[in-house]
Design a protein around this motif. Structure first.
Motif, mmCIF file in Angstrom:
data_model
loop_
_atom_site.group_PDB
_atom_site.id
_atom_site.type_symbol
_atom_site.label_atom_id
_atom_site.label_comp_id
_atom_site.label_asym_id
_atom_site.label_seq_id
_atom_site.Cartn_x
_atom_site.Cartn_y
_atom_site.Cartn_z
ATOM 1 N N GLN A 174 0.858 -1.180 0.000
ATOM 2 C CA GLN A 174 0.000 0.000 0.000
ATOM 3 C C GLN A 174 0.901 1.239 0.000
ATOM 4 O OE1 GLN A 174 -3.345 -0.203 -0.154
ATOM 5 N NE2 GLN A 174 -3.191 -2.431 -0.114
ATOM 6 N N PRO A 175 0.393 2.373 -0.412
ATOM 7 C CA PRO A 175 1.202 3.597 -0.344
ATOM 8 C C PRO A 175 1.469 3.971 1.117
ATOM 9 C CG PRO A 175 -1.021 4.087 -1.089
ATOM 10 C CD PRO A 175 -0.917 2.600 -1.008
ATOM 11 N N PRO A 176 2.579 4.651 1.388
ATOM 12 C CA PRO A 176 2.896 5.061 2.766
ATOM 13 C C PRO A 176 1.797 5.947 3.354
ATOM 14 C CG PRO A 176 4.744 5.482 1.294
ATOM 15 C CD PRO A 176 3.592 5.089 0.436
ATOM 16 N N ILE A 177 1.667 5.897 4.656
ATOM 17 C CA ILE A 177 0.709 6.736 5.372
ATOM 18 C C ILE A 177 1.487 7.879 6.025
ATOM 19 C CG2 ILE A 177 -0.937 6.842 7.280
ATOM 20 C CD1 ILE A 177 -1.431 3.839 6.852
ATOM 21 N N ARG A 178 1.121 9.087 5.683
ATOM 22 C CA ARG A 178 1.776 10.263 6.279
ATOM 23 C C ARG A 178 1.211 10.487 7.675
ATOM 24 N NH1 ARG A 178 4.938 12.511 2.664
ATOM 25 N NH2 ARG A 178 4.475 12.386 0.457
ATOM 26 N N ILE A 179 2.108 10.561 8.639
ATOM 27 C CA ILE A 179 1.705 10.769 10.027
ATOM 28 C C ILE A 179 1.879 12.236 10.416
ATOM 29 C CG2 ILE A 179 2.113 10.089 12.432
ATOM 30 C CD1 ILE A 179 0.989 7.861 10.606
ATOM 31 N N ILE A 180 3.064 12.785 10.145
ATOM 32 C CA ILE A 180 3.354 14.191 10.429
ATOM 33 C C ILE A 180 3.938 14.795 9.155
ATOM 34 C CG2 ILE A 180 4.603 15.833 11.883
ATOM 35 C CD1 ILE A 180 4.809 13.619 13.994
ATOM 36 N N GLY A 181 3.064 15.193 8.243
ATOM 37 C CA GLY A 181 3.501 15.798 6.980
ATOM 38 C C GLY A 181 4.582 14.973 6.299
ATOM 39 N N ASP A 182 5.666 15.639 5.921
ATOM 40 C CA ASP A 182 6.797 14.942 5.310
ATOM 41 C C ASP A 182 7.809 14.462 6.346
ATOM 42 O OD1 ASP A 182 5.808 15.273 2.760
ATOM 43 O OD2 ASP A 182 6.831 17.201 2.456
ATOM 44 N N LEU A 183 7.576 14.752 7.626
ATOM 45 C CA LEU A 183 8.540 14.397 8.674
ATOM 46 C C LEU A 183 8.474 12.938 9.098
ATOM 47 C CD1 LEU A 183 8.323 17.539 10.980
ATOM 48 C CD2 LEU A 183 10.091 16.964 9.303
ATOM 49 N N LEU A 184 7.275 12.354 9.084
ATOM 50 C CA LEU A 184 7.125 10.973 9.548
ATOM 51 C C LEU A 184 6.015 10.289 8.780
ATOM 52 C CD1 LEU A 184 7.893 8.753 11.627
ATOM 53 C CD2 LEU A 184 6.092 9.687 13.090
ATOM 54 N N ARG A 185 6.308 9.073 8.342
ATOM 55 C CA ARG A 185 5.298 8.273 7.660
ATOM 56 C C ARG A 185 5.463 6.808 8.067
ATOM 57 N NH1 ARG A 185 9.513 8.762 4.353
ATOM 58 N NH2 ARG A 185 10.061 7.037 3.004
ATOM 59 N N VAL A 211 13.770 -19.818 6.684
ATOM 60 C CA VAL A 211 14.298 -19.927 8.043
ATOM 61 C C VAL A 211 15.733 -19.413 8.097
ATOM 62 C CG1 VAL A 211 14.830 -21.537 9.915
ATOM 63 C CG2 VAL A 211 12.767 -21.855 8.541
ATOM 64 N N PHE A 212 16.006 -18.540 9.070
ATOM 65 C CA PHE A 212 17.311 -17.904 9.305
ATOM 66 C C PHE A 212 17.722 -16.951 8.180
ATOM 67 C CE2 PHE A 212 17.696 -21.928 11.752
ATOM 68 C CZ PHE A 212 17.606 -21.357 13.009
ATOM 69 N N ARG A 213 16.841 -16.731 7.224
ATOM 70 C CA ARG A 213 17.124 -15.789 6.130
ATOM 71 C C ARG A 213 16.016 -14.767 5.987
ATOM 72 N NH1 ARG A 213 17.178 -18.351 1.131
ATOM 73 N NH2 ARG A 213 15.737 -19.842 1.996
ATOM 74 N N GLY A 214 15.082 -14.764 6.925
ATOM 75 C CA GLY A 214 13.924 -13.887 6.844
ATOM 76 C C GLY A 214 14.270 -12.418 6.943
ATOM 77 N N ALA A 215 13.465 -11.617 6.278
ATOM 78 C CA ALA A 215 13.647 -10.168 6.292
ATOM 79 C C ALA A 215 12.804 -9.562 7.421
ATOM 80 C CB ALA A 215 13.230 -9.570 4.955
ATOM 81 N N VAL A 216 13.400 -8.623 8.133
ATOM 82 C CA VAL A 216 12.722 -7.947 9.234
ATOM 83 C C VAL A 216 11.732 -6.927 8.668
ATOM 84 C CG1 VAL A 216 13.086 -6.400 11.201
ATOM 85 C CG2 VAL A 216 14.689 -8.281 10.780
ATOM 86 N N VAL A 217 10.553 -6.839 9.278
ATOM 87 C CA VAL A 217 9.545 -5.875 8.857
ATOM 88 C C VAL A 217 9.828 -4.547 9.564
ATOM 89 C CG1 VAL A 217 7.087 -5.279 8.897
ATOM 90 C CG2 VAL A 217 7.794 -7.645 8.473
ATOM 91 N N ASP A 218 10.126 -3.525 8.777
ATOM 92 C CA ASP A 218 10.327 -2.167 9.278
ATOM 93 C C ASP A 218 9.200 -1.300 8.745
ATOM 94 O OD1 ASP A 218 12.704 -2.777 10.612
ATOM 95 O OD2 ASP A 218 13.952 -2.281 8.886
ATOM 96 N N PHE A 219 8.833 -0.252 9.505
ATOM 97 C CA PHE A 219 7.710 0.568 9.032
ATOM 98 C C PHE A 219 7.726 2.010 9.502
ATOM 99 C CE2 PHE A 219 6.468 -1.364 12.978
ATOM 100 C CZ PHE A 219 5.783 -0.375 13.660
ATOM 101 N N ILE A 220 8.518 2.357 10.485
ATOM 102 C CA ILE A 220 8.566 3.736 10.967
ATOM 103 C C ILE A 220 9.599 4.470 10.123
ATOM 104 C CG2 ILE A 220 8.959 5.251 12.945
ATOM 105 C CD1 ILE A 220 8.302 2.736 14.711
ATOM 106 N N ALA A 221 9.152 5.440 9.344
ATOM 107 C CA ALA A 221 10.019 6.084 8.354
ATOM 108 C C ALA A 221 10.094 7.597 8.576
ATOM 109 C CB ALA A 221 9.509 5.774 6.947
#
Length: 186
Positions: free
Chosen positions: A58-69, A138-148
Motif C-alpha cells: 500500500q502507499p505510505p501513510i503520512r503521520i506528520i507531513g513529510d517528517l514521519l510516515r 528460516v534464518f534468512r527472513g527479512a525484518v519488517v520495518d515501518f517507521i520512516a
C-alpha cells in the motif's frame, strides 16, 4: 542486651526472625526484565502483524507531513539496510545476545539494568522472530520495518527497544552501576 544483638544482626537463641535473603530481590529483578521483554516483544510483534496485513503493498501513510510516515519495508540486512548478504550472521548474533542476557539475569540485582536488558531482550526476540519465520526462509527472513522518519532509515519497535536499552546501559555504565547492584565511584 537483646536490643544490641538485634542491631548488629546476631539472632537470639530461638529467635524466629531471620534476615531476608537476597534471592527474592533478585527474582523480582528477573521478573521485571521478563515483563519489560514481553511487553517490548508483544508490541513489536503486534505492530508488525498489523503492518503486514494492512500496510504492505500500500502507499505510505503520512503521520506528520513529510517528517514521519508509516511505510512497510522488508529489511534482510542490519540497521540502515547494511549487510543484506549476512542475514544468517545477524540471526546468530541476535541469538547470542539473547543467551548472554539470560545468563546475566542470574546475577541481576538492579532494576534499571533489568529494564535495559529487558528492552534489549524484547527487541532481539522481535527481530529474531522475523529472521526465523518470515520469507524468504528460516534464518534468512527479512525484518519488517515501518517507521520512516524523513532523511533517516526505516525501523520498527524492536529496533527502538534495542536502541533505548543500549542507551540506558551506557548511562548506567557512566554512572558506575553494575547489573549486580554495586556502584563504582571512579
Amino acid at each position: 542486651m537483646a536490643e544490641a544483638e538485634r542491631i548488629i544482626g546476631t539472632p537470639e537463641v530461638g529467635d524466629e526472625a531471620q534476615p531476608e535473603p537476597e534471592a527474592p530481590r533478585g527474582r523480582r529483578r528477573i521478573a521485571a526484565l521478563l515483563v519489560v521483554a514481553a511487553i517490548a516483544y508483544l508490541l513489536d510483534l503486534g505492530t508488525k502483524m498489523v503492518v503486514v496485513a494492512e500496510l504492505e503493498h500500500q502507499p505510505p501513510i503520512r503521520i506528520i507531513g513529510d517528517l514521519l510516515r508509516f511505510e512497510a519495508v522488508r529489511n534482510p540486512g542490519a540497521a540502515f539496510g547494511f549487510g543484506e548478504a549476512f542475514t544468517i550472521l545477524f540471526t546468530v548474533i541476535a541469538a547470542s545476545v539473547i543467551v548472554v542476557i539470560v545468563r546475566l539475569a542470574r546475577k541481576l540485582y538492579s532494576l534499571p539494568w533489568a529494564i535495559a536488558l529487558g528492552l534489549l531482550l524484547g527487541g532481539a526476540l522481535g527481530n529474531l522472530t522475523d529472521r526465523i519465520f518470515r520469507s524468504p526462509g528460516v534464518f534468512r527472513g527479512a525484518v519488517v520495518d515501518f517507521i520512516a522518519p524523513a532523511h533517516f532509515a526505516v525501523f520498527n519497535l524492536a529496533d527502538t527497544a534495542i536502541v533505548c536499552g543500549g542507551i540506558l546501559i551506557v548511562l548506567l555504565s557512566f554512572r558506575g552501576l553494575d547489573p549486580d547492584g554495586t556502584v563504582h565511584k571512579d
